[in-house]
Design a protein around this motif. Structure first.
Motif, PDB file in Angstrom:
ATOM      1  N   PRO A  73       6.085   9.759   4.547  1.00 19.18           N
ATOM      2  CA  PRO A  73       5.648  10.046   3.178  1.00 19.18           C
ATOM      3  C   PRO A  73       5.635   8.771   2.325  1.00 19.18           C
ATOM      4  O   PRO A  73       6.363   7.825   2.599  1.00 19.18           O
ATOM      5  CB  PRO A  73       6.695  11.031   2.675  1.00 19.18           C
ATOM      6  CG  PRO A  73       7.920  10.701   3.464  1.00 19.18           C
ATOM      7  CD  PRO A  73       7.414  10.296   4.830  1.00 19.18           C
ATOM      8  N   ILE A  74       4.783   8.761   1.318  1.00 15.14           N
ATOM      9  CA  ILE A  74       4.728   7.649   0.372  1.00 15.14           C
ATOM     10  C   ILE A  74       5.567   8.013  -0.838  1.00 15.14           C
ATOM     11  O   ILE A  74       5.226   8.938  -1.589  1.00 15.14           O
ATOM     12  CB  ILE A  74       3.274   7.349  -0.040  1.00 15.14           C
ATOM     13  CG1 ILE A  74       2.461   6.934   1.193  1.00 15.14           C
ATOM     14  CG2 ILE A  74       3.224   6.260  -1.102  1.00 15.14           C
ATOM     15  CD1 ILE A  74       0.986   6.734   0.907  1.00 15.14           C
ATOM     16  N   LYS A 134       6.524  15.629  -9.355  1.00 12.51           N
ATOM     17  CA  LYS A 134       5.417  15.887 -10.276  1.00 12.51           C
ATOM     18  C   LYS A 134       4.146  15.146  -9.865  1.00 12.51           C
ATOM     19  O   LYS A 134       3.082  15.750  -9.755  1.00 12.51           O
ATOM     20  CB  LYS A 134       5.833  15.479 -11.690  1.00 12.51           C
ATOM     21  CG  LYS A 134       4.801  15.886 -12.742  1.00 12.51           C
ATOM     22  CD  LYS A 134       5.295  15.605 -14.153  1.00 12.51           C
ATOM     23  CE  LYS A 134       4.281  16.096 -15.196  1.00 12.51           C
ATOM     24  NZ  LYS A 134       4.765  15.829 -16.574  1.00 12.51           N
ATOM     25  N   GLU A 135       4.270  13.809  -9.626  1.00 20.12           N
ATOM     26  CA  GLU A 135       3.080  13.021  -9.286  1.00 20.12           C
ATOM     27  C   GLU A 135       2.496  13.431  -7.937  1.00 20.12           C
ATOM     28  O   GLU A 135       1.288  13.350  -7.722  1.00 20.12           O
ATOM     29  CB  GLU A 135       3.415  11.531  -9.261  1.00 20.12           C
ATOM     30  CG  GLU A 135       3.791  10.947 -10.614  1.00 20.12           C
ATOM     31  CD  GLU A 135       2.652  11.022 -11.622  1.00 20.12           C
ATOM     32  OE1 GLU A 135       1.478  10.949 -11.186  1.00 20.12           O
ATOM     33  OE2 GLU A 135       2.931  11.176 -12.825  1.00 20.12           O
ATOM     34  N   LYS A 180       0.825  -1.217   0.000  1.00 23.39           N
ATOM     35  CA  LYS A 180       0.000   0.000   0.000  1.00 23.39           C
ATOM     36  C   LYS A 180       0.855   1.261   0.000  1.00 23.39           C
ATOM     37  O   LYS A 180       0.537   2.240  -0.693  1.00 23.39           O
ATOM     38  CB  LYS A 180      -0.917  -0.013   1.219  1.00 23.39           C
ATOM     39  CG  LYS A 180      -1.775   1.238   1.367  1.00 23.39           C
ATOM     40  CD  LYS A 180      -2.589   1.179   2.651  1.00 23.39           C
ATOM     41  CE  LYS A 180      -3.363   2.472   2.884  1.00 23.39           C
ATOM     42  NZ  LYS A 180      -4.107   2.437   4.165  1.00 23.39           N
ATOM     43  N   ASN A 181       1.944   1.269   0.759  1.00 29.38           N
ATOM     44  CA  ASN A 181       2.744   2.481   0.922  1.00 29.38           C
ATOM     45  C   ASN A 181       4.010   2.484   0.088  1.00 29.38           C
ATOM     46  O   ASN A 181       4.824   3.417   0.202  1.00 29.38           O
ATOM     47  CB  ASN A 181       3.110   2.666   2.397  1.00 29.38           C
ATOM     48  CG  ASN A 181       1.896   2.922   3.272  1.00 29.38           C
ATOM     49  OD1 ASN A 181       1.381   4.036   3.335  1.00 29.38           O
ATOM     50  ND2 ASN A 181       1.419   1.871   3.931  1.00 29.38           N
ATOM     51  N   PRO A 240      -2.348  13.026  -0.760  1.00 29.96           N
ATOM     52  CA  PRO A 240      -2.449  11.555  -0.647  1.00 29.96           C
ATOM     53  C   PRO A 240      -1.107  10.872  -0.433  1.00 29.96           C
ATOM     54  O   PRO A 240      -1.074   9.714  -0.010  1.00 29.96           O
ATOM     55  CB  PRO A 240      -3.077  11.152  -1.983  1.00 29.96           C
ATOM     56  CG  PRO A 240      -2.781  12.273  -2.922  1.00 29.96           C
ATOM     57  CD  PRO A 240      -2.776  13.514  -2.092  1.00 29.96           C
ATOM     58  N   TYR A 241      -0.026  11.572  -0.726  1.00 28.87           N
ATOM     59  CA  TYR A 241       1.298  10.983  -0.539  1.00 28.87           C
ATOM     60  C   TYR A 241       1.891  11.330   0.828  1.00 28.87           C
ATOM     61  O   TYR A 241       3.064  11.062   1.082  1.00 28.87           O
ATOM     62  CB  TYR A 241       2.240  11.450  -1.654  1.00 28.87           C
ATOM     63  CG  TYR A 241       1.844  10.923  -3.015  1.00 28.87           C
ATOM     64  CD1 TYR A 241       2.336   9.709  -3.483  1.00 28.87           C
ATOM     65  CD2 TYR A 241       0.954  11.637  -3.816  1.00 28.87           C
ATOM     66  CE1 TYR A 241       1.968   9.220  -4.723  1.00 28.87           C
ATOM     67  CE2 TYR A 241       0.582  11.152  -5.062  1.00 28.87           C
ATOM     68  CZ  TYR A 241       1.079   9.940  -5.504  1.00 28.87           C
ATOM     69  OH  TYR A 241       0.709   9.446  -6.724  1.00 28.87           O
ATOM     70  N   LYS A 242       1.082  11.924   1.698  1.00 35.65           N
ATOM     71  CA  LYS A 242       1.465  12.252   3.077  1.00 35.65           C
ATOM     72  C   LYS A 242       2.732  13.106   3.128  1.00 35.65           C
ATOM     73  O   LYS A 242       3.604  12.924   3.985  1.00 35.65           O
ATOM     74  CB  LYS A 242       1.688  10.983   3.898  1.00 35.65           C
ATOM     75  CG  LYS A 242       0.456  10.120   4.042  1.00 35.65           C
ATOM     76  CD  LYS A 242       0.760   8.921   4.936  1.00 35.65           C
ATOM     77  CE  LYS A 242      -0.422   8.012   5.097  1.00 35.65           C
ATOM     78  NZ  LYS A 242      -0.120   6.858   5.976  1.00 35.65           N
TER      79      LYS A 242
END
Length: 777
Positions: free
Chosen positions: A676-677, A731-732, A522-523, A753-755
């Motif tokens: 962070p992801i 970028k993402e 998930k991460n 969403p990427y914390k």
């Protein structure tokens, strides 16, 4: 030969009490032996009696027919109007009319017995017993209009569970309800009780052992509808209590005393009769007469050598052995003894008869003509090729090794010599049991070519492979060992004394990390727990770490358990550590001690270097001990529900490996809630490669010089490492994005969403509180 001889396939597989209870084929194939009649007589004596023992434990090795007997007994005591009951009564009457009359008279004109059947498994006995009682009661009242209230009680108890006292109370009410409908009582059969006892030994808080005691005591009390309790086991109660302290073992021994112990193992003669009954011949009369004549010659010599089983005169032996054709008469006599000594008794015997493996009985049939026999050496070949040596008997194991070493020493010899050596070896393995021994007269019967037999016998003596022992008048393998491994093992274990179990395991069994799979996927970050073994004195418990870890706590005593609880529920406990209280420490300690002691013998006993028999014996023992050790240790993870798992002062609910994985991922979600992801393997690691470091430098340069350009000015047709890092991290994630027609670096949203917001805020906070240049490492 296959067209003339068939084996009833119902004898060739193991029986499961619950699965096979309704199989008419298995019932019809059953052959009541003298042991069966003895046990039935004991049970029949209790019919209609007041206070007397009505709890029996049938103890016999694997494959001795205990489950088949239980199925037979069930049908004898069920409703006489059922076809299975009629078949069982007819079969018993053929072998013992007196016992058949007792049972028929007891159940005639009644609703007979409510039979409760259950097979052992790795779970609580009380839970399974309630479920089986409920199912049995439903079956008993099926088709009857009035249903007793106890059915509803059994349903709720089977769902919610009940104490031993409550179970006995429900059993008493069930007993009364059965009497009201003209029933004779309750038959409780627990097959493979050892599995329940093993579970009890690992979970000593379950107290199912006292449920067994209560059941036996309740069965003792005579009522108008009695309870009959039959448990089937492979060994005595106290054998399952290994690893417990002396007080607990004594308690188990007391419970065993509530049961009448009945050894359940038929003699070789009785087993031979069962084998004979399993064969079906379609030979012509002339062919059958020829087999009779050949067999008669063998049995006459065996009678002269006093090698026939006890209770078998020459006529009975001849009739039985003819019906065992195409087994050579001596091969037929050896098989039951061999299977008792090294394998699973009748189960292995009939597995051999049904086997198409190399040198299995069906395989041998393909090579035989009428008049030929399956010889003794072929039986040896089958057990060597297809059956592992499962005996725990030290003497048998040693003889087996001696034979294998002798075959290796003989080397490249004619096939007939090797076959003779294997035949002598097989006689040596089974010993002189039943009078069978490798005398020249008996050996000569095993080979059709007499001239070649005498040549081979002389060659083996000349090569010093075998020697003749005058006092016993038999040939034996000329190799042995003076090294007493059991005695040496006891000495080595005593010298080892009490040792730090955790330290031993951490040195010898380095544990692999346990990956939290759901979290890692998930991460996009590989995270894991580093496991280690610990005791109450382990310094590693007190070390504050930055790595998530699992401490397998090995508690030897109740004081150790108290220390564990005091520590893991205190503020001292490491918040990154999951603590596991292992419930089978005693078994693990015993297994580790045996392995360490055997390894010490292997390295420090010079006399074993020149003793090939002892070397092979030690190797086999060490492999077995290591396997046991590995199985016990793997159970900690493979069967996590057996142990107690604690994290941050909270006991975790873990029922399986699946829920363990879920809990580990949940823990990491809490520990790394602000992590962070980063979906890039080049930089998302503990140590980055030289290529990744170079890419990072180029990316920093691009950030400083080209932040206003799309993709930081990277060539659109190329994908160097720095570009892939940029796209994944900037970028993402939305940090570098177009704003009002211009590309620029922007702070992440709080709900990114990427914390990334927590780490961005942390950097801001770090820089705002410092003056001047600060290191970022």
């Amino acid at each position: 030969m296959e067209q003339f001889v068939q084996v009833d396939t119902h004898y060739t597989r193991s029986i499961n009490l619950e699965r096979d209870i309704d199989s008419t084929n298995i019932l019809n194939a059953y052959i009541p032996t003298s042991k069966t009649i003895q046990v039935l007589d004991k049970i029949a004596l209790s019919f209609g009696q007041k206070d007397m023992p009505r709890a029996w434990s049938l103890v016999g090795p694997y494959g001795s027919g205990k489950s088949s007997f239980a199925i037979f007994l069930n049908h004898l005591l069920e409703d006489q109007r059922l076809l299975t009951s009629m078949s069982a009564e007819k079969l018993l009457r053929k072998y013992s009319p007196a016992i058949a009359n007792k049972i028929t008279a007891h159940t005639h004109g009644s609703n007979a017995y409510c039979t409760v059947l259950l097979t052992g498994s790795s779970e609580s006995l009380s839970k399974r017993l309630l479920q089986s009682m409920h199912q049995a009661a439903q079956n008993y009242w099926a088709g009857k209009e009035a249903k007793p209230k106890v059915l509803e009680q059994l349903f709720h108890a089977s769902q919610a569970g009940a104490t031993s006292t409550e179970i006995i109370q429900i059993l008493d009410q069930l007993q009364q309800a059965i009497h009201k409908v003209q029933g004779k009582g309750i038959l409780i059969i627990i097959d493979e009780l050892g599995k329940f006892l093993e579970y009890e030994a690992r979970h000593q808080s379950v107290n199912d052992i006292f449920l067994l005691q209560s059941l036996a005591e309740f069965a003792y009390k005579g009522k108008q509808a009695n309870v009959l309790l039959l448990v089937l086991m492979h060994q005595a109660f106290d054998q399952y209590a290994k690893g417990m302290n002396e007080k607990e073992r004594n308690e188990w021994t007391k419970v065993q005393g509530r049961f009448e112990n009945i050894p359940f193992l038929d003699s070789a003669e009785q087993t031979l009769r069962v084998v004979a009954a399993a064969f079906k011949h379609t030979m012509t009369k002339e062919q059958y007469n020829s087999v009779q004549q050949q067999t008669r010659k063998v049995t006459q010599v065996l009678a002269q050598q006093q090698a026939l089983p006890r209770g078998m005169d020459i006529d009975i032996a001849n009739d039985t052995l003819v019906r065992c054709y195409p087994l050579h008469p001596i091969a037929a006599l050896i098989l039951p003894v061999l299977c008792q000594k090294i394998a699973q008794n009748e189960r292995t015997l009939f597995s051999y008869l049904g086997s198409q493996e190399h040198y299995g009985f069906r395989d041998s049939l393909k090579r035989l003509q009428i008049g030929d026999c399956v010889l003794v050496w072929e039986v040896f070949e089958y057990f060597i090729l297809n059956q592992s040596i499962m005996t725990s008997d030290y003497a048998t194991h040693r003889r087996w090794i001696e034979v294998l070493n002798a075959i290796e020493r003989l080397g490249d010899a004619p096939a007939s010599e090797i076959q003779l050596l294997k035949t002598i070896g097989l006689f040596n393995i089974i010993g002189a049991q039943g009078g069978l021994k490798s005398s020249e007269a008996i050996l000569a019967l095993c080979f059709p070519e007499q001239a070649q037999f005498h040549i081979d016998l002389q060659q083996l003596k000349t090569k010093s492979i075998i020697n003749y022992r005058k006092f016993s008048r038999e040939y034996r393998i000329w190799e042995g060992s003076d090294f007493d491994l059991p005695s040496k093992l006891r000495q080595s274990t005593d010298e080892l004394g009490y040792f730090d179990l955790a330290q031993q395991l951490n040195q010898r069994k380095v544990l692999l990390p346990i990956v939290a799979r759901r979290y890692s996927i998930k991460n996009a970050t590989l995270r894991y727990f580093q496991p280690f073994y610990a005791t109450s004195t382990s310094a590693q418990l007190l070390q504050k770490t930055t790595q998530a870890q699992i401490a397998f706590f090995l508690a030897d005593t109740s004081d150790d358990i108290s220390r564990f609880e005091n520590y893991v529920f205190s503020e001292q406990a490491n918040q990154l550590t999951v603590y596991v209280l292992c419930q089978n420490t005693a078994q693990i300690r015993a297994a580790v001690a045996e392995v360490v002691a055997l390894e010490k013998i292997q390295s420090e006993s010079p006399e074993i270097k020149s003793d090939p028999v002892a070397q092979r014996e030690l190797k086999d023992c060490l492999m077995t001990a290591q396997y046991t050790e590995d199985c016990l240790l793997s159970q900690i993870i493979d069967q996590p529900a057996q142990n107690r798992w604690v994290w941050q002062g909270e006991t975790l609910a873990i029922e399986s490996k699946k829920t363990l994985q879920q809990q580990l991922s949940n823990i990491l979600e809490k520990i790394y809630a602000k992590a962070p992801i980063i979906k890039n393997e080049l930089i998302n690691r503990h140590k980055t490669s030289a290529q990744a470091n170079s890419a990072k430098n180029k990316l920093v340069t691009a950030l400083l010089n080209n932040s206003a350009l799309p993709d930081l000015g990277f060539d659109a047709k190329k994908y160097p490492p720095e570009k892939s890092i940029y796209r994944a991290l900037f970028k993402e994630t939305g940090i570098h994005r177009e704003q009002s027609g211009h590309w620029q670096l922007m702070p992440p949203d709080k709900n990114n969403p990427y914390k990334l917001f927590p780490i961005w805020a942390g950097i801001d906070d770090f820089l705002s509180k410092k003056s001047g240049a600060q290191p970022l490492n």
